[in-house]
Enzyme design. Structure first.
Site, short mmCIF file in Angstrom:
data_model
loop_
_atom_site.label_atom_id
_atom_site.label_comp_id
_atom_site.label_asym_id
_atom_site.label_seq_id
_atom_site.Cartn_x
_atom_site.Cartn_y
_atom_site.Cartn_z
N VAL A 35 0.87 -1.12 0.66
CA VAL A 35 0.27 0.12 0.05
C VAL A 35 0.55 1.26 0.17
CG1 VAL A 35 -1.58 1.30 1.54
CG2 VAL A 35 -1.76 -0.78 1.05
N LYS B 279 -6.34 -1.14 9.50
CA LYS B 279 -7.69 -1.45 9.56
C LYS B 279 -8.31 -1.72 11.39
CE LYS B 279 -8.52 -4.41 6.24
NZ LYS B 279 -7.02 -4.77 5.93
N GLU C 260 -10.27 6.56 5.06
CA GLU C 260 -10.68 5.37 4.32
C GLU C 260 -10.33 4.54 3.59
OE1 GLU C 260 -13.93 5.03 1.93
OE2 GLU C 260 -13.76 6.94 2.67
N GLY D 208 -10.60 -0.75 1.50
CA GLY D 208 -10.43 -0.62 0.38
C GLY D 208 -10.05 0.26 -0.96
N GLY E 266 -2.03 -14.73 -4.71
CA GLY E 266 -1.16 -13.40 -4.21
C GLY E 266 -2.39 -12.26 -3.25
N ASP F 132 -10.34 -10.16 9.82
CA ASP F 132 -9.89 -8.74 9.43
C ASP F 132 -11.25 -8.33 8.69
OD1 ASP F 132 -8.26 -7.08 6.85
OD2 ASP F 132 -10.74 -7.83 6.06
N LYS G 85 -13.56 -4.75 10.33
CA LYS G 85 -13.98 -3.42 8.78
C LYS G 85 -15.59 -3.51 10.03
CE LYS G 85 -11.66 -4.52 5.54
NZ LYS G 85 -11.02 -5.30 4.13
#
Length: 401
Positions: free
Chosen positions: A12, A99, A123, A128, A181, A195, A199
């Protein structure tokens, strides 16, 4: 000119630097100011046009008054939490895609930002590249948010799509996701629902105004889903998806859950496949609004980060209001009190007990196994009823309704 520092130059972080450099002129026009990357903090050497701005000492950023915005893309809590807190205390606005950080420490960091008249923006932490934080905060601000639910993790959605559409066993689908990946070498955060849990914490905190912590969310992953379960669900007209969901209750408490759920084939979420995400927000005025797209990836996530940077530049002297209060015990109701329907898989030898205890329910069989769907009830009461009936279960899933 606004000078920024980027902490973390992985997938990122490198995407953020790429977008800021390649789109420099158009970004400057939108921000009404030029944005320059002064530092890139990473343990590994940074190559390319920013090699001369690579540093390894966080204090360089903390003590440089020229840096007014810091981008955090390191991930995790350590050292990200300490670094972000120190940046805010040093008078620097912070943009993050982390996150885990926002889910665990969001209320504290937002309070520091408010006290210092700074911005703490995130954001990219949920969808994403899918815009979701701003729409809830701004576009839907006139609504009471009644429910949020969606497919919040692309890795698990890819795996489940492979199982449902192509009949690929879980282990093989996971291996393929890792090869492409989509999944990490250690896929636990994805396939165990962590995860998605983080969120839904962020979304619920923003929508309902009180912090929801990950430990308050009933969380179940997809490790135990079998192709037999998928086929039985299909016979009843459902698709299995990993769903994050939060509902506002009449007493102002909320539910917050992450679990594999049966989604009707007629529901829009049942047709969200592969690595795509979709988030449905239900408001009392707008009804249902759905946000769809790629929930991860280098450039989509970087796009959301850069949008926050531009927003910080435009609000450099006037904080953009965004905050919520802390939560409290009992604010998130126990999952046993959550109203739901259950999809239960058992052996055909328990058919009589099923008909005695759950009359008029939908059932299906493959000759050896029997599956049925209960009426709506509280999760704890339904599971206790199944136990008391003597029905031995092979699998139990929530049913989305």
């Amino acid at each position: 000119m606004v000078k920024v520092a980027i902490m973390g130059h992985g997938v990122v972080g490198s995407g953020v630097t790429e977008v800021l450099i390649h789109n420099h002129d158009s970004i400057a026009e939108k921000a009404a100011d030029s944005i320059e990357i002064k530092y890139v903090l990473d343990l590994r050497p940074v190559e390319g046009p920013l090699a001369d701005r690579w540093i390894t000492d966080f204090a360089t950023i903390e003590n440089d008054d020229e840096v007014s915005i810091v981008v955090e893309t390191m991930g995790g809590l350590k050292p990200a939490y300490d670094f972000v807190k120190r940046c805010l205390s040093a008078g620097k606005s912070v943009v993050t895609s982390n996150k885990e950080l926002v889910a665990a420490k969001g209320v504290e960091l937002l309070n520091i930002a408010r006290e210092r008249n700074l911005n703490f923006m995130f954001e990219a932490s949920v969808g994403g590249g899918i815009p979701i934080i701003r729409p809830i905060q701004q576009c839907l601000a006139g609504n009471h948010i009644l429910e949020i639910r969606g497919i919040l993790n692309g890795t698990t959605n890819y795996i489940l799509t492979s199982m449902v559409k192509n009949g690929v066993p879980f282990d093989d689908a996971l291996a393929k996701a890792q090869q492409l990946g989509y999944a990490e070498r250690d896929p636990s955060a994805d396939i165990d629902g962590l995860d998605a849990c983080r969120k839904i914490c962020i979304l619920a905190s923003l929508a309902y105004g009180r912090h929801v912590y990950p430990e308050q969310v009933y969380t179940e992953g997809i490790r135990n889903i079998t192709l037999d379960d998928v086929k039985m669900a299909e016979k009843l007209g459902y698709v299995i998806k990993l769903i994050g969901r939060s509902v506002k209750l009449t007493d102002n408490s909320i539910t917050a859950t992450v679990y594999p759920a049966l989604v009707p084939q007629s529901d829009l979420l049942s047709n969200v496949d592969d690595v795509f995400n979709a988030i449905m927000v239900r408001g009392d005025a707008i009804g249902d609004a759905v946000f769809y797209g790629r929930g991860a990836g280098k450039l989509p996530t970087a796009s959301a980060v850069v949008a926050d940077v531009i927003d910080c530049v435009k609000h450099v002297t006037a904080r953009k209001y965004m905050s919520w209060e802390d939560g409290f015990d009992g604010y998130v109701v126990d999952h046993n009190c959550d109203c739901t329907r259950l999809f239960v898989v058992t052996d055909t030898q328990f058919a009589d007990k099923v008909s005695e205890s759950f009359s008029d329910c939908e059932t299906v069989t493959d000759g050896e196994r029997l599956a049925f769907i209960t009426d709506i009830g509280k999760f704890g009461a339904l599971t206790e009823k199944i136990k008391q009936s003597g029905i031995e279960t092979k699998a139990v899933y929530n049913v989305l309704y």
